[in-house]
Design an enzyme around this catalytic site. Structure first.
Site, PDB file in Angstrom:
ATOM      1  N   TYR A 105       1.451   7.630   2.867  1.00  0.00           N
ATOM      2  CA  TYR A 105       2.400   7.080   3.004  1.00  0.00           C
ATOM      3  C   TYR A 105       3.012   7.846   3.993  1.00  0.00           C
ATOM      4  O   TYR A 105       3.033   8.963   4.076  1.00  0.00           O
ATOM      5  CB  TYR A 105       3.024   7.574   2.168  1.00  0.00           C
ATOM      6  N   ASP A 132       0.364  11.239  -7.092  1.00  0.00           N
ATOM      7  CA  ASP A 132       1.671  10.750  -6.494  1.00  0.00           C
ATOM      8  C   ASP A 132       0.988   9.193  -7.691  1.00  0.00           C
ATOM      9  O   ASP A 132       0.114   8.257  -6.953  1.00  0.00           O
ATOM     10  CB  ASP A 132       2.538  10.251  -5.598  1.00  0.00           C
ATOM     11  N   ILE A 168       3.036   6.725  -8.138  1.00  0.00           N
ATOM     12  CA  ILE A 168       3.995   5.780  -8.247  1.00  0.00           C
ATOM     13  C   ILE A 168       3.978   3.920  -8.525  1.00  0.00           C
ATOM     14  O   ILE A 168       4.894   3.510  -8.915  1.00  0.00           O
ATOM     15  CB  ILE A 168       5.363   5.886  -7.168  1.00  0.00           C
ATOM     16  N   LYS A 191       8.905   1.702  -8.380  1.00  0.00           N
ATOM     17  CA  LYS A 191       7.963   0.328  -8.049  1.00  0.00           C
ATOM     18  C   LYS A 191       8.085  -0.137  -8.265  1.00  0.00           C
ATOM     19  O   LYS A 191       7.996  -1.608  -8.733  1.00  0.00           O
ATOM     20  CB  LYS A 191       7.076   1.006  -7.241  1.00  0.00           C
TER      21      LYS A 191
HETATM   22  C1  LIG Z   1       3.747   6.809  -2.836  1.00  0.00           C
HETATM   23  C2  LIG Z   1       4.278   7.312  -2.560  1.00  0.00           C
HETATM   24  N1  LIG Z   1       5.549   8.751  -3.176  1.00  0.00           N
HETATM   25  C3  LIG Z   1       6.922   8.613  -3.298  1.00  0.00           C
HETATM   26  C4  LIG Z   1       7.218   6.811  -2.207  1.00  0.00           C
HETATM   27  C5  LIG Z   1       9.285   7.787  -2.874  1.00  0.00           C
HETATM   28  O1  LIG Z   1       9.657   7.208  -3.803  1.00  0.00           O
HETATM   29  P1  LIG Z   1      10.950   7.045  -4.439  1.00  0.00           P
HETATM   30  O2  LIG Z   1      11.603   6.093  -3.954  1.00  0.00           O
HETATM   31  O3  LIG Z   1      10.797   7.229  -5.794  1.00  0.00           O
HETATM   32  O4  LIG Z   1      11.767   8.502  -3.786  1.00  0.00           O
HETATM   33  C6  LIG Z   1       6.872   5.853  -2.441  1.00  0.00           C
HETATM   34  C7  LIG Z   1       7.754   5.037  -1.674  1.00  0.00           C
HETATM   35  O5  LIG Z   1       7.467   4.282  -0.618  1.00  0.00           O
HETATM   36  C8  LIG Z   1       5.695   5.562  -1.899  1.00  0.00           C
HETATM   37  O6  LIG Z   1       5.030   4.971  -1.542  1.00  0.00           O
END
Ligand SMILES: Cc1ncc(COP(=O)(O)O)c(C=O)c1O
Length: 480
Positions: free
Chosen positions: A145, A231, A233, A275
């Site tokens: 990312y 992570d 998410i 997400k």
């Molecule tokens: C792998 C990953 N980590 C963290 C984030 C950041 O997310 P947040 O909006 O919760 O700060 C993203 C956002 O695209 C992501 O894809």
């Protein structure tokens, strides 16, 4: 005399990466069916807009909660004054239950071990501050990312050392690549403090296998002073098999003895509602750790990025509604799957394939056959054509630190089916026109743009508006 600090002016933020530049180009000329039908379609933003109607209908049925009332009485003052960095107990409980639900209740989370943060951005940075000194390193599998350059490195001074993954095994982490990254860090005199992975992966849209996760846990177990951050998410977006396996599930299965320095104390999970629930504007993230010291330190640090009390109040009621969350998770996955299928089949009709994916809000698209040459310079040329001529903002693999030119991340969940169909039509026309141009200039029909025998004449690009970012430039220097 310098007016600003070096931190404020240094460029490790990564804002000149094509990932962020693409967003800027989109902002200047955004597609709108009625007002700007020739504008750029945003396919470089991992937003989930497919299930807003479900959230909105819950809100419509729960007006009291949205109006900050409890049992019919206003709690405005209570919420206005709440500022405890431990968070609302009811929200922490609802959030850990939601996380467990996503993992099929195979693991449970203790609300006392969760730290609330303003999104996963803040959670990841907070973990860096807690676990590493400036100049120490975390190993990250590529592609990763693009925001991690900002989140992990910028303010903390922590370094990222890539674990080089490639298409030969669908970008999975191998033991050799992991050990090589560790050696690379040592050669750079960097002390490695851990490994950070995204599972499911951004940008691959794939889940990690049990064996990959065990490889990572074994690795940090062997190195006594290392952490593993997962992570997760995108954990609620897994729409096809193989299903999602959380690192917490793997830890539970392994039965490693719990000791102060054991792996249980060195594995940490990052989560967010940006997400799975599609709420990046609400800024709700979390760190989960079994390590009391990490939880205590991260809780203190969370004062710099708290989740507002009215957001916590609203979401504790929404996530506490188990019937709603169960239905939401299932329905959202169905919609993601449908939209992903539409993208994959649209691309296939154009002769473009993707990495086989089962999760996330994007596909990892293989456009290597469209490159003039196997270089990152050619990748940038193609990207600029796709942004300016085709009118699609997608993210080049180089912005994700991919080691092979020609891969692009293409998002599909931030638009309607109609817009996605238009995007596919634009791409198909572009590829057909390019291939026509190539065949009339004598290029082989097998490759759409690429001519492997090297006889292809590169056309000059008149529409290049902005300069190559410094990193792209650096890559090119290396290629020469
Ligand atoms: C792998 C990953 N980590 C963290 C984030 C950041 O997310 P947040 O909006 O919760 O700060 C993203 C956002 O695209 C992501 O894809």
């Amino acid at each position: 005399m310098r007016l600003l600090s070096t931190k404020a002016t240094c460029n490790s933020h990564g804002q000149d990466s094509s990932y962020f530049l693409g967003w800027q180009e989109y902002e200047k000329n955004p597609y709108d069916k009625v007002h700007n039908p020739k504008g750029i379609i945003q396919m470089g933003l991992a937003e989930n807009q497919l299930s807003f109607d479900l959230l909105e209908s819950w809100l419509a049925k729960n007006l009291d909660v949205a109006g900050f009332k409890r049992d019919g009485k206003t709690i405005f003052r209570e919420l206005a004054l709440f500022q405890d960095y431990h968070g609302l107990p009811s929200f922490k409980k609802a959030l850990v239950d939601f996380m467990a639900e996503i993992r099929g209740n195979k693991v449970t989370f203790d609300p006392n071990h969760i730290v609330l943060t303003a999104g996963a951005t803040s959670a990841n940075e907070t973990l860096m501050f807690c676990l590493a000194e400036q100049g120490e390193a975390f190993l990250l599998p590529t592609p990763y990312y693009p925001g991690f350059d900002r989140d992990l490195k910028w303010r903390t001074g922590v370094e990222i050392v890539p674990i080089q993954c490639n298409s030969s095994n669908s970008f999975q982490i191998t033991e050799a690549a992991l050990r090589q990254a560790y050696e690379d860090a040592k050669k750079r005199n960097l002390r490695v403090k851990g490994v950070l992975v995204t599972n499911p992966s951004n940008p691959l849209g794939t889940t990690m296998s049990r064996s990959e996760l065990n490889l990572l846990v074994d690795f940090i177990k062997e190195k006594n002073d290392m952490h593993l951050i997962s992570d997760e998410i995108y954990s609620g977006t897994v729409f096809s098999s193989p299903g999602f396996v959380s690192v917490m599930e793997v830890l539970k299965e392994r039965n490693d003895v719990v000791t102060d320095n054991g792996v249980w104390n060195r594995v940490h999970v990052v989560y967010s509602l940006s997400k799975d629930l599609g709420l990046p504007g609400f800024r709700v993230g979390a760190i989960y750790s079994e390590n009391d010291t990490v939880v205590a330190a991260a809780t203190k640090m969370s004062s710099f990025g708290l989740v507002s009390s009215q957001t916590q109040y609203l979401l504790s009621a929404m996530l506490g509604d188990k019937k709603f969350t169960r239905n939401y998770i299932a329905e959202n996955k169905k919609r993601l799957k449908r939209q992903q299928r539409m993208l994959v089949s649209g691309l296939l009709k154009t002769g473009i394939s993707c990495l086989d994916s089962n999760a996330g809000l994007f596909c990892w698209v293989d456009m290597r056959q469209l490159l003039h040459s196997n270089t990152f310079k050619a990748e940038m040329e193609l990207w600029k054509k796709i942004v300016y001529q085709v009118g699609l903002n997608i993210s080049p693999g180089s912005s994700c630190h991919c080691t092979e030119p020609g891969w692009f991340r293409v998002c599909f969940a931030n638009m309607s089916e109609e817009t996605l169909a238009l995007a596919m039509k634009r791409l198909k026309n572009f590829v057909a026109a390019e291939s026509q141009r190539n065949s009339s200039s004598g290029c082989s029909a097998g490759a759409l743009l690429n001519n492997n025998n090297g006889s292809f004449k590169r056309k000059s690009l008149t529409k290049w508006v902005f300069r190559l970012s410094s990193r792209d430039h650096h890559r090119e220097q290396e290629e020469r």
